[in-house]
Design a protein around this motif. Structure first.
Motif, PDB file in Angstrom:
ATOM      1  N   GLU A 221     -34.134 -42.926 -34.701  1.00 28.23           N
ATOM      2  CA  GLU A 221     -35.515 -43.360 -34.593  1.00 28.23           C
ATOM      3  C   GLU A 221     -36.487 -42.195 -34.757  1.00 28.23           C
ATOM      4  OE1 GLU A 221     -32.987 -46.277 -33.696  1.00 28.23           O
ATOM      5  OE2 GLU A 221     -33.093 -44.502 -32.394  1.00 28.23           O
ATOM      6  N   GLN A 222     -36.016 -40.981 -34.517  1.00 25.58           N
ATOM      7  CA  GLN A 222     -36.875 -39.809 -34.712  1.00 25.58           C
ATOM      8  C   GLN A 222     -36.678 -39.220 -36.088  1.00 25.58           C
ATOM      9  OE1 GLN A 222     -36.232 -36.753 -31.758  1.00 25.58           O
ATOM     10  NE2 GLN A 222     -38.069 -35.599 -32.373  1.00 25.58           N
ATOM     11  N   TYR A 223     -35.436 -39.110 -36.563  1.00 21.37           N
ATOM     12  CA  TYR A 223     -35.132 -38.552 -37.887  1.00 21.37           C
ATOM     13  C   TYR A 223     -34.183 -39.510 -38.596  1.00 21.37           C
ATOM     14  CZ  TYR A 223     -36.925 -34.308 -35.675  1.00 21.37           C
ATOM     15  OH  TYR A 223     -37.719 -33.399 -35.014  1.00 21.37           O
ATOM     16  N   PRO A 224     -34.708 -40.451 -39.347  1.00 24.96           N
ATOM     17  CA  PRO A 224     -33.802 -41.420 -40.005  1.00 24.96           C
ATOM     18  C   PRO A 224     -32.998 -40.805 -41.132  1.00 24.96           C
ATOM     19  CG  PRO A 224     -36.072 -41.803 -40.634  1.00 24.96           C
ATOM     20  CD  PRO A 224     -36.124 -40.787 -39.555  1.00 24.96           C
ATOM     21  N   SER A 225     -33.464 -39.712 -41.779  1.00 21.20           N
ATOM     22  CA  SER A 225     -32.700 -39.083 -42.859  1.00 21.20           C
ATOM     23  C   SER A 225     -33.244 -37.682 -43.087  1.00 21.20           C
ATOM     24  CB  SER A 225     -32.787 -39.913 -44.145  1.00 21.20           C
ATOM     25  OG  SER A 225     -34.131 -39.926 -44.627  1.00 21.20           O
ATOM     26  N   PHE A 226     -32.428 -36.885 -43.798  1.00 12.55           N
ATOM     27  CA  PHE A 226     -32.803 -35.516 -44.136  1.00 12.55           C
ATOM     28  C   PHE A 226     -32.538 -35.293 -45.620  1.00 12.55           C
ATOM     29  CE2 PHE A 226     -31.655 -35.513 -39.681  1.00 12.55           C
ATOM     30  CZ  PHE A 226     -32.641 -34.741 -39.091  1.00 12.55           C
ATOM     31  N   GLN A 227     -33.417 -34.555 -46.252  1.00 16.23           N
ATOM     32  CA  GLN A 227     -33.222 -34.152 -47.643  1.00 16.23           C
ATOM     33  C   GLN A 227     -33.227 -32.629 -47.687  1.00 16.23           C
ATOM     34  OE1 GLN A 227     -36.081 -35.982 -50.224  1.00 16.23           O
ATOM     35  NE2 GLN A 227     -34.750 -37.749 -50.632  1.00 16.23           N
ATOM     36  N   ILE A 228     -32.033 -32.062 -48.023  1.00 15.95           N
ATOM     37  CA  ILE A 228     -31.908 -30.613 -48.084  1.00 15.95           C
ATOM     38  C   ILE A 228     -31.643 -30.208 -49.529  1.00 15.95           C
ATOM     39  CG2 ILE A 228     -31.086 -30.462 -45.708  1.00 15.95           C
ATOM     40  CD1 ILE A 228     -28.263 -30.108 -46.806  1.00 15.95           C
ATOM     41  N   ILE A 229     -31.973 -28.975 -49.869  1.00 13.31           N
ATOM     42  CA  ILE A 229     -31.774 -28.452 -51.222  1.00 13.31           C
ATOM     43  C   ILE A 229     -30.638 -27.425 -51.159  1.00 13.31           C
ATOM     44  CG2 ILE A 229     -32.813 -27.234 -53.144  1.00 13.31           C
ATOM     45  CD1 ILE A 229     -35.529 -28.226 -52.198  1.00 13.31           C
ATOM     46  N   CYS A 230     -29.605 -27.670 -51.972  1.00 15.41           N
ATOM     47  CA  CYS A 230     -28.436 -26.789 -52.008  1.00 15.41           C
ATOM     48  C   CYS A 230     -28.482 -25.925 -53.253  1.00 15.41           C
ATOM     49  CB  CYS A 230     -27.142 -27.605 -51.988  1.00 15.41           C
ATOM     50  SG  CYS A 230     -26.985 -28.646 -50.525  1.00 15.41           S
ATOM     51  N   PHE A 231     -28.100 -24.658 -53.113  1.00 16.61           N
ATOM     52  CA  PHE A 231     -28.131 -23.711 -54.220  1.00 16.61           C
ATOM     53  C   PHE A 231     -26.724 -23.143 -54.424  1.00 16.61           C
ATOM     54  CE2 PHE A 231     -32.204 -23.654 -52.099  1.00 16.61           C
ATOM     55  CZ  PHE A 231     -33.091 -23.844 -53.138  1.00 16.61           C
ATOM     56  N   ALA A 232     -26.413 -22.861 -55.706  1.00 18.89           N
ATOM     57  CA  ALA A 232     -25.147 -22.189 -56.071  1.00 18.89           C
ATOM     58  C   ALA A 232     -25.517 -20.993 -56.934  1.00 18.89           C
ATOM     59  CB  ALA A 232     -24.216 -23.140 -56.814  1.00 18.89           C
ATOM     60  N   THR A 233     -25.219 -19.776 -56.452  1.00 19.55           N
ATOM     61  CA  THR A 233     -25.619 -18.559 -57.168  1.00 19.55           C
ATOM     62  C   THR A 233     -24.446 -17.591 -57.218  1.00 19.55           C
ATOM     63  OG1 THR A 233     -26.424 -17.543 -55.132  1.00 19.55           O
ATOM     64  CG2 THR A 233     -28.024 -18.772 -56.455  1.00 19.55           C
ATOM     65  N   THR A 234     -24.531 -16.685 -58.212  1.00 20.85           N
ATOM     66  CA  THR A 234     -23.546 -15.617 -58.324  1.00 20.85           C
ATOM     67  C   THR A 234     -24.002 -14.454 -57.452  1.00 20.85           C
ATOM     68  OG1 THR A 234     -24.690 -14.693 -60.234  1.00 20.85           O
ATOM     69  CG2 THR A 234     -22.946 -16.327 -60.670  1.00 20.85           C
ATOM     70  N   PRO A 235     -23.144 -13.492 -57.230  1.00 15.17           N
ATOM     71  CA  PRO A 235     -23.556 -12.365 -56.362  1.00 15.17           C
ATOM     72  C   PRO A 235     -24.767 -11.618 -56.899  1.00 15.17           C
ATOM     73  CG  PRO A 235     -21.164 -12.437 -56.527  1.00 15.17           C
ATOM     74  CD  PRO A 235     -21.673 -13.458 -57.487  1.00 15.17           C
ATOM     75  N   ASP A 236     -24.981 -11.615 -58.212  1.00 12.50           N
ATOM     76  CA  ASP A 236     -26.128 -10.877 -58.745  1.00 12.50           C
ATOM     77  C   ASP A 236     -27.401 -11.727 -58.807  1.00 12.50           C
ATOM     78  OD1 ASP A 236     -25.403 -12.631 -60.696  1.00 12.50           O
ATOM     79  OD2 ASP A 236     -25.261 -11.132 -62.304  1.00 12.50           O
ATOM     80  N   GLY A 237     -27.353 -12.942 -58.272  1.00  4.62           N
ATOM     81  CA  GLY A 237     -28.552 -13.788 -58.194  1.00  4.62           C
ATOM     82  C   GLY A 237     -28.659 -14.808 -59.287  1.00  4.62           C
ATOM     83  N   TYR A 238     -27.703 -14.844 -60.184  1.00  2.00           N
ATOM     84  CA  TYR A 238     -27.768 -15.825 -61.263  1.00  2.00           C
ATOM     85  C   TYR A 238     -27.422 -17.212 -60.720  1.00  2.00           C
ATOM     86  CZ  TYR A 238     -26.274 -18.436 -65.389  1.00  2.00           C
ATOM     87  OH  TYR A 238     -26.091 -19.394 -66.347  1.00  2.00           O
ATOM     88  N   SER A 239     -28.160 -18.229 -61.176  1.00  2.00           N
ATOM     89  CA  SER A 239     -27.967 -19.610 -60.701  1.00  2.00           C
ATOM     90  C   SER A 239     -27.426 -20.435 -61.852  1.00  2.00           C
ATOM     91  CB  SER A 239     -29.288 -20.202 -60.204  1.00  2.00           C
ATOM     92  OG  SER A 239     -29.775 -19.475 -59.109  1.00  2.00           O
ATOM     93  N   PRO A 240     -26.137 -20.658 -61.922  1.00  3.06           N
ATOM     94  CA  PRO A 240     -25.579 -21.488 -63.000  1.00  3.06           C
ATOM     95  C   PRO A 240     -25.847 -22.982 -62.805  1.00  3.06           C
ATOM     96  CG  PRO A 240     -23.841 -20.816 -61.524  1.00  3.06           C
ATOM     97  CD  PRO A 240     -25.078 -20.109 -61.046  1.00  3.06           C
ATOM     98  N   GLU A 241     -26.259 -23.401 -61.610  1.00  2.00           N
ATOM     99  CA  GLU A 241     -26.513 -24.817 -61.323  1.00  2.00           C
ATOM    100  C   GLU A 241     -27.986 -25.013 -60.954  1.00  2.00           C
ATOM    101  OE1 GLU A 241     -24.420 -27.073 -61.749  1.00  2.00           O
ATOM    102  OE2 GLU A 241     -22.386 -26.259 -61.530  1.00  2.00           O
ATOM    103  N   VAL A 242     -28.467 -26.195 -61.321  1.00  2.00           N
ATOM    104  CA  VAL A 242     -29.814 -26.605 -60.885  1.00  2.00           C
ATOM    105  C   VAL A 242     -29.747 -26.900 -59.390  1.00  2.00           C
ATOM    106  CG1 VAL A 242     -31.621 -28.351 -61.148  1.00  2.00           C
ATOM    107  CG2 VAL A 242     -30.363 -27.544 -63.140  1.00  2.00           C
TER     108      VAL A 242
END
Length: 866
Positions: A180-201
């Motif tokens: 009743e207080q929090y019916p759902s959550f929308q979180i953003i997930c990231f996938a990155t390489t050690p040097d900061g490159y993001s192969p995924e949206v």
């Protein structure tokens, strides 16, 4: 996309391929390093969008043609009014092209990076941390991938509720959650390489909290209040109770059922409650407000569709029974008696009361009283006292003991609202009561009959005119003896009354145009006093009727009529009122002018004045009488200047002498009359003083100036005519003779008639002799040998025959070229007669010919030639 971590607060550089597709991640910027709470994030270049976590994406395909592209990220804190800017530069990286090409090859359908939404049970008991989902990227087969997440429940409120493992991508919950207080959550997930490159949206992942029936339903009001009229039929809707449940909608947790637990008073159930809708309806037809004024219901609502294990709550519904007029009022007494003195008015003599079982103060119990018998003269009136519901009987017209010593009235009572009978009940009967009124005798003052007298009097009546009588009688004796009359001061002082006889007379001339009389009426109070000093009053209404005191008069009397002879509109006014004003009757009182002018009706107070025919120009003074509807005649003099003009402004001051009317002479007309008079006088003196010798041997006396001979000049030698009607004359040396020399003979030419001036060609108005000039020949004649009588006897018959012959042609028919009346040819010229052109004596007075119009110049030149 290759991104270098060389970002700074105000300047960030990203190394990217030369071609970027739409929705491609360029890199991330640490926004909090510049502004902790950025409420507004925007990009100066529409080809790029900035997410809340600082991720920079392309919105459309971008080509780095200049090998470098820059734009600005704008951060704003609206509450603190703080603004920061971050400059972003995109630089083409040639060294990373091989790696980017490989990345392009790896792009394929990703399965594990987009898992279905996660579900977590509300109020879960653990154990915690509780794994709820795992996210993985397919690129982990080729790269070392680190996972991270942000959003509500992670780095936003409620913080720390979830977290993700960096190496595995497992998502854990750290504690229980209230749906009743929090019916759902929308979180953003990231996938990155050690040097900061993001192969995924970045992946938007939803965590839904599954509902648990942990909330009982509740009523929206502490107590529901409804009302329903008594005697309502079964099925009539009374009202609706409503309840709510905070659990997840459209589930069993929020499927509610209603029922009535109990009813107070505990009599036969009177109402029903619909289990699904909560609608309360009438169940019993025996709702009687006089027996049970209200009901209280205890109602229950339960979730889980009313199953016993569902959660429930109870509430209260109070139903008030509204009153209807199903009970008739009835008098407490069937007979009443009261007393009243005679001639008392507007006095209360009795109060009556009734009993009504309906709700007090409602229209169903409000009493309405009426007198149904015994009040034919409207002497009594009964009203209702709203505070007590009693009937108040009053005398509104004085009662006369001598006429009736007692009055019996019958009073009935009803309610304000119409009757609404209960089912299967009998018709209600009207309650009545009788009242006996005893009239008490008193010594009364005089009474005017009638109490109000109307007198109509015409205005302008003479002072002292009797307009009526107003008498009062003594009720005890029935006569007017010993009664005196007077009018109290301070009232209209137009009317007086005789003290003994009551005769009403005027004491002023009544005029509706003066002072207070303009209202046309006045109410006068008259006092009548008997021998005992008793006083009675009456009222005289004096109405001043309009009289015919004003003459109708024409408002405008001076007009100018041009050659178009457009009719003139004459309008009259009369200060009187109807019926002594319009319609008006117009008449031309002068008979001669009536033959020249005509009047045509326009409306009730206006007429058109126009000439009947082709009358001469000039000024006409036309007497016109106007008769109003009352027969009063007003004489008016209308002056019409009939002018030879196109517009009235062209008309000058020259006015002609015209028949039948008063005219004004112009300057040239007066001058012509003076010259004509002097010339006539000269001719008379010459004739009377003539002397000498001639063929005539008779002496002519001094009165020869009175004869009718007129000498005219000849402008050329004429043929010699031998006729016995022409008198031969001998030569004479008298310079004063009137003979005309034609060879060896001198003759007189006699013209019968009058010389017509140019101004009087038409009509028989003012005439003069005309300008007769002395002849060129100085013939001598003996004018002193004959008396006037002898001369007259000799010449008159011969001249009459000569004139008769002159008026006939060869066929003995009357000739049409002798003494003809010429048609009108326009207004006269300042030059006078054309004959003046041959007068040598006036040659020096021809200066006016220089101002003639072009069409007259040829004639003027001919006249002055010698």
């Amino acid at each position: 996309v290759l991104s270098l971590c060389c970002e700074a607060c105000k300047k960030v550089i990203f190394h990217v391929p030369p071609e970027l597709e739409a929705d491609t991640l360029v890199g991330r910027v640490d926004l909090k390093e510049c502004l902790q709470s950025a409420e507004f994030i925007s990009s100066s270049d529409g080809n790029f969008k900035i997410l809340e976590d600082g991720s920079v994406y392309t919105t459309s395909a971008v080509s780095l043609s200049a090998e470098k592209k820059t734009f600005t990220i704008l951060l704003k804190d609206i509450q603190e009014q703080v603004e920061e800017k971050i400059h972003v530069s995109l630089v083409e990286d040639e060294k990373k092209k091989t790696r980017h090409a490989r990345d392009t090859v790896l792009k394929r359908t990703k399965r594990r990076w987009g898992p279905i939404p996660s579900v977590m049970i509300e109020n879960s008991l653990g154990p915690f941390p509780l794994q709820i989902q795992q996210v993985q990227s397919d690129t982990a087969q080729n790269y070392t991938i680190y996972y991270s997440a942000s959003g509500p429940g992670i780095d936003q409120d409620p913080k720390g509720l979830f977290y993700i493992e960096r190496e595995t991508g497992n998502i854990f919950a750290t504690r229980a959650v209230d749906r009743e207080q929090y019916p759902s959550f929308q979180i953003i997930c990231f996938a990155t390489t050690p040097d900061g490159y993001s192969p995924e949206v970045p992946l938007v992942h939803t965590i839904r909290i599954e509902d648990d029936n942990d909330n009982a339903p509740y009523f929206t009001q502490d107590a529901f209040e409804f009302s329903v009229p008594e005697n309502s039929k079964p099925g009539v809707v009374v009202g609706k109770v409503t309840a709510e449940d905070r659990d997840e909608p459209y589930t069993l947790h929020t499927t509610l059922k209603y029922r009535i637990v109990s009813q107070n008073p505990p009599v036969t159930p009177a109402f029903s409650l619909h289990g699904d809708t909560g609608v309360i309806a009438v169940l019993s037809p025996q709702l009687d407000r006089e027996l049970v004024p209200s009901y209280t219901l205890l109602v229950e609502v339960r979730d889980m569709a009313g199953q016993p294990f569902g959660l429930c709550t109870t509430g209260t519904a109070v139903i008030k029974i509204e009153d209807t007029n199903d009970n008739a009022p009835s008098f407490k007494q069937l007979q009443y008696e009261t007393r009243v003195e005679e001639n008392r008015v507007n006095v209360e003599i009795l109060r009556v009361s009734v009993v009504d079982l309906d709700e007090p103060g409602s229209p169903g119990s409000g009493a309405v009283y009426e007198i149904i018998r015994g009040n034919d003269d409207r002497s009594f009136e009964i009203t209702t006292d709203k505070s007590t519901n009693e009937g108040v009987l009053c005398v509104v017209k004085g009662l006369d003991y001598e006429s009736a010593k007692q009055r019996i009235l019958v009073i009935a009572v009803n309610n304000e609202a119409p009757y609404m009978l209960a089912p299967h009940s009998q018709q209600l009967s009207q309650s009545t009561s009788s009242v006996t009124v005893h009239v008490q005798d008193l010594d009364e003052g005089p009474v005017f009959k009638p109490c109000q007298l109307r007198l109509d009097v015409k205005e302008c009546e003479e002072i002292g005119t009797s307009i009526g009588r107003y008498l009062a009688e003594d009720p005890e004796t029935g006569n007017s003896e010993g009664i005196s009359y007077r009018i109290p001061p301070g009232q209209c002082n137009w009317i007086g009354i005789d003290e003994r006889t009551g005769e009403v007379r005027t004491i002023k001339v009544l005029d509706r145009d003066v002072g207070e009389m303009r209202r046309g009426q006045c109410n006068i109070t008259v006092l009548a006093v008997d021998r005992n000093g008793k006083t009675g009053t009456g009222t005289i209404q004096v109405f001043i009727q309009p009289g015919n005191k004003n003459f109708p008069r024409i408002t405008k009397t001076d007009y100018i009529m041009c050659r178009d002879r457009k009719p003139i509109c004459l309008t009259a006014q009369d200060g009187d009122e109807s019926p002594y004003s319009t319609p008006f009757v117009y008449r031309i009182t002068d008979r001669s002018l009536a033959s020249m002018w005509k009047i045509t009706r326009h409306n009730d107070n206006s007429v058109y004045l126009s000439p009947k025919g082709d009358i001469p120009f000039g000024t006409y003074s036309i007497p016109i009488s106007v008769i109003d509807n009352g027969g009063k005649v007003g004489e008016n003099q209308v002056t019409v200047n009939l002018c030879d003009c196109v517009t009235p402004t062209e008309c000058n001051s020259q006015i002609r002498v015209l028949p039948g009317g008063n005219v004004t002479l112009g300057v040239w007309a007066i001058l012509a009359m003076i010259l004509g008079s002097l010339l006539l006088l000269l001719i008379l003196i010459t004739i009377c003083g003539c002397c000498g010798s001639g063929v005539m041997h008779r002496h002519v006396t001094d009165d020869c100036a009175n004869h009718n001979l007129i000498i005219s000049n000849t402008e050329a030698p004429g043929e010699e005519v031998m006729d016995h009607n022409i008198i031969p004359l001998q030569n004479t040396t008298d310079q004063g003779g009137y003979g005309i020399k034609t060879g060896d003979q001198q003759t007189f030419e006699m013209v019968k008639g009058r010389g017509h001036t140019l101004e009087s060609v038409k009509g028989g108005g003012h005439q003069t002799l005309g300008s007769v000039k002395e002849g060129g020949g100085q013939a001598m004649m003996d004018t002193c040998r004959y008396s006037y009588s002898e001369w007259h006897n000799f010449t008159h018959p011969r001249l009459g025959e000569k004139v008769h012959l002159c008026r006939q042609d060869e066929e003995q028919k009357h000739s049409e070229d002798y003494l003809l009346s010429y048609n009108y040819e326009g207004k006269g010229s300042l030059a006078g007669s054309v004959g003046c052109c041959s007068d040598q004596h006036e040659e020096e007075a021809l200066d006016f010919l220089d101002q003639l119009e072009p069409k007259f110049r040829t004639l003027a030149e001919t006249c002055v030639k010698r």
